[in-house]
Design a protein around this motif. Structure first.
Motif, PDB file in Angstrom:
ATOM      1  N   SER A 496       0.809  -1.213   0.000  1.00 39.99           N
ATOM      2  CA  SER A 496       0.000   0.000   0.000  1.00 39.99           C
ATOM      3  C   SER A 496       0.842   1.263   0.000  1.00 39.99           C
ATOM      4  N   GLU A 497       2.037   1.209   0.575  1.00 37.91           N
ATOM      5  CA  GLU A 497       2.856   2.417   0.691  1.00 37.91           C
ATOM      6  C   GLU A 497       3.592   2.734  -0.593  1.00 37.91           C
ATOM      7  N   PHE A 498       4.163   1.687  -1.231  1.00 37.08           N
ATOM      8  CA  PHE A 498       4.957   1.907  -2.441  1.00 37.08           C
ATOM      9  C   PHE A 498       4.235   1.455  -3.710  1.00 37.08           C
ATOM     10  N   GLY A 499       2.988   1.017  -3.582  1.00 33.57           N
ATOM     11  CA  GLY A 499       2.262   0.506  -4.743  1.00 33.57           C
ATOM     12  C   GLY A 499       2.095   1.533  -5.836  1.00 33.57           C
ATOM     13  N   TRP A 500       1.641   2.734  -5.465  1.00 28.56           N
ATOM     14  CA  TRP A 500       1.469   3.788  -6.463  1.00 28.56           C
ATOM     15  C   TRP A 500       2.801   4.131  -7.124  1.00 28.56           C
ATOM     16  N   ARG A 501       3.858   4.230  -6.325  1.00 31.08           N
ATOM     17  CA  ARG A 501       5.167   4.613  -6.874  1.00 31.08           C
ATOM     18  C   ARG A 501       5.653   3.591  -7.907  1.00 31.08           C
ATOM     19  N   ASN A 502       5.564   2.309  -7.567  1.00 29.90           N
ATOM     20  CA  ASN A 502       6.025   1.265  -8.478  1.00 29.90           C
ATOM     21  C   ASN A 502       5.166   1.221  -9.748  1.00 29.90           C
ATOM     22  N   PHE A 503       3.875   1.372  -9.571  1.00 34.00           N
ATOM     23  CA  PHE A 503       2.965   1.363 -10.714  1.00 34.00           C
ATOM     24  C   PHE A 503       3.267   2.521 -11.663  1.00 34.00           C
ATOM     25  N   PHE A 504       3.545   3.695 -11.111  1.00 28.98           N
ATOM     26  CA  PHE A 504       3.839   4.862 -11.943  1.00 28.98           C
ATOM     27  C   PHE A 504       5.188   4.726 -12.661  1.00 28.98           C
ATOM     28  N   PHE A 505       6.167   4.087 -12.028  1.00 30.94           N
ATOM     29  CA  PHE A 505       7.447   3.855 -12.704  1.00 30.94           C
ATOM     30  C   PHE A 505       7.272   2.901 -13.891  1.00 30.94           C
ATOM     31  N   VAL A 506       6.447   1.873 -13.718  1.00 29.34           N
ATOM     32  CA  VAL A 506       6.162   0.957 -14.830  1.00 29.34           C
ATOM     33  C   VAL A 506       5.489   1.724 -15.966  1.00 29.34           C
ATOM     34  N   LEU A 507       4.556   2.601 -15.632  1.00 27.26           N
ATOM     35  CA  LEU A 507       3.883   3.431 -16.632  1.00 27.26           C
ATOM     36  C   LEU A 507       4.900   4.253 -17.429  1.00 27.26           C
ATOM     37  N   PHE A 508       5.836   4.891 -16.741  1.00 27.05           N
ATOM     38  CA  PHE A 508       6.823   5.741 -17.407  1.00 27.05           C
ATOM     39  C   PHE A 508       7.695   4.922 -18.354  1.00 27.05           C
ATOM     40  N   ALA A 509       8.127   3.728 -17.915  1.00 26.85           N
ATOM     41  CA  ALA A 509       8.980   2.885 -18.755  1.00 26.85           C
ATOM     42  C   ALA A 509       8.242   2.441 -20.019  1.00 26.85           C
TER      43      ALA A 509
END
Length: 538
Positions: A496-509
């Motif tokens: 829950s804490e890093f989920g958004w961050r990891n998801f957004f990095f995948v989006l950028f890649a």
């Protein structure tokens, strides 16, 4: 199993966070809650007025700075067709995305505790917790459902399968049967199914998924079929602005749903959101069938000078002679594949913004459904304005003798890289609601620039087959709408804490990969396999 709850104002507020219910008691507010909300709404209204003023200035500046770049009469028939297509797209995307905001009210919010940390920055009292004042004396009964986050993700994506499968065939059918018939029937079918969704939800999850899946088929045919219009209605030097006007209706539809969907849900109950937008769709279908014609030749009200202008501008690109579809050459075309791939990766960004903007705002700021819709809708209004301006910008650059491929690539870069970078930055500014709203607004606002870039590239490389290719590329791109909820659910449920961050990095890649492929292989001249072939008869 649906249960019926009474939605009446109370100090105990249930919130929706990442599809995870939160039961939160909000103590009575003392002080200046109404005043705080009023200030925020005044700021938003001021920003909207400023954007409209800039739009007006842009039109004046463009018209007077360069005599070659003038704004065509909005009374011309081709711009009337673009405006009607704008309304059609508004209706289809609104019906498609209604559930993104109504899901907040449809789920049972009391079964699970939240494990998310709330924002640490002060948030205006009026945007934090209390129900709308106008609902004080309303007591509304509406069904709610015990749907897990995974189930909600399946519901979100169920409509996308049909859209993904039918956009290509929709473009092909429109080329054979006519855009008027294909899009008109699709719009009517989508509207009737929208009216049936509350009943389908009451009958059970399977009925809801089946209704959404069939609705996706009709919407896919509507999206893919409309591109055949611009083969016969858009002069080459006006394609960018005509297509941007038409496709910007999608953005306006999202804005409208997010803006009023929460208000309607709170005031009348979530089923009425479907009833209202379904009824609007039926009216728009009648408007489409009465006013839209497949080409300038068959239109009864077009002026003779405009008809001759359109036909003469397109005369060099195709004739009426039927030719076989060069499927093998298409499959080997790197410019075509780069266009399809870049469209898909950009749609990953777009679908993330459409599906998860309300959820992200809810998870960070714990706002109620009405204020969530207000904050979530602002980025899409900005996107609507910039989407239209993007078409004018592309045609303006062409009038300055920029190469067509250069214009397409510049516009595509502006619609990809800055928005993706701003989304990646969101988790790092979530302590500030001003920064978060600004980043979301800029990201969503810049992304529609691609409407005048990669999305209409098929009209450049293969105008003869543009309806099929644009429908197919948009259909392949729509596969991202199926994958985004699945990938997001994987990250957000694990951490829950890093989920958004990891998801957004995948989006950028993903976004960057598609953009690089497009910049390397994209073309804007008519491909050899799309040129007219002389047939010798013995």
């Amino acid at each position: 199993m649906a249960t019926v709850v009474e939605l009446s104002p109370t100090s105990e507020q249930c919130e929706f966070v990442l599809g995870l219910p939160v039961n939160k008691k909000t103590p009575p507010r003392k002080g200046h809650r109404g005043q705080a909300l009023g200030k925020v709404e005044e700021d938003i209204i001021s920003l909207l007025c400023s954007l409209l003023f800039l739009l007006r200035v842009h039109y004046r500046f463009s018209a007077f700075e360069d005599p070659k770049f003038t704004i065509p009469s909005l009374c011309s028939m081709r711009y009337s067709i673009a405006f009607i297509a704008h309304i059609c797209n508004f209706t289809l995307i609104a019906q498609n995305s209604i559930i993104s905001i109504t899901m907040v009210a449809m789920v049972n919010n009391t079964d699970q505790p939240s494990h998310l940390n709330s924002s640490t920055e002060w948030f205006p009292d009026g945007l934090n917790g209390d129900q709308h004042e106008a609902s004080k004396h309303l007591s509304i009964k509406a069904p709610v459902y015990n749907w897990s986050p995974q189930t909600q993700g399946i519901i979100f994506s169920s409509v996308q399968y049909g859209m993904m499968l039918m956009q290509g065939p929709g473009g092909y059918l429109a080329g054979k049967l006519g855009t008027k018939k294909v899009v008109g029937i699709a719009l009517l079918g989508s509207s009737l199914l929208t009216l049936c969704i509350p009943l389908a939800a009451n009958l059970g999850l399977a009925f809801l998924l089946a209704t959404r899946a069939v609705q996706g088929l009709t919407q896919g045919a509507g999206y893919g079929g409309q591109f055949a219009l611009w083969q016969k209605w858009a002069p080459p030097n006006e394609r960018s602005r005509l297509c941007s006007i038409a496709m910007s209706g999608m953005i306006l539809g999202i804005f409208a749903v997010l803006l009023v969907g929460g208000i309607i849900s709170e005031a009348l109950g979530w089923p009425f959101v479907f009833y209202i937008f379904g009824s609007i769709g039926v009216v728009c279908c009648l408007l489409w069938l009465i006013l839209v014609y497949d080409d300038p030749v068959s239109h009864p009200w077009i002026s003779s000078p405009e008809k001759e202008y359109i036909l003469s501008s397109l005369d060099q690109q195709f004739n009426s002679e039927e030719q076989p579809l060069p499927i093998k050459a298409m499959l080997k075309s790197l410019p075509l594949w780069s266009m399809c791939l870049c469209s898909m990766t950009h749609q990953w960004l777009v679908n993330t913004l459409i599906i998860y903007t309300p959820t992200y705002i809810s998870s960070v700021f714990k706002v109620n459904i009405r204020d969530n819709g207000l904050l979530s809708s602002l980025p899409f209004f900005v996107a609507w304005v910039i989407g239209i301006l993007g078409g004018l910008l592309a045609d303006f650059l062409l009038s300055k003798n920029f190469r067509l491929i250069t214009v397409r690539k510049i516009i595509t870069i502006l619609g990809n890289t800055p928005p993706a970078a701003l989304v990646v930055a969101l988790p790092y500014v979530q302590s500030s609601y001003i920064a978060t709203t600004t980043f979301l607004t800029l990201s969503c606002g810049l992304s529609p620039l691609c409407q005048s870039g990669v999305y209409i590239n098929a009209l450049d490389i293969a105008p003869r087959y543009a309806s099929l290719l644009m429908g197919t590329s948009r259909g392949l791109a729509h596969s991202s709408a199926v994958m985004v909820p699945i990938v997001a659910g994987f990250f957000l449920n694990q951490d829950s804490e890093f989920g958004w961050r990891n998801f957004f990095f995948v989006l950028f890649a993903i976004n960057l990969f598609g953009l690089i492929i497009y910049l390397v292989f994209a073309k804007a001249d008519i491909q050899e396999w799309a040129r007219e072939r002389k047939l010798t008869r013995l």
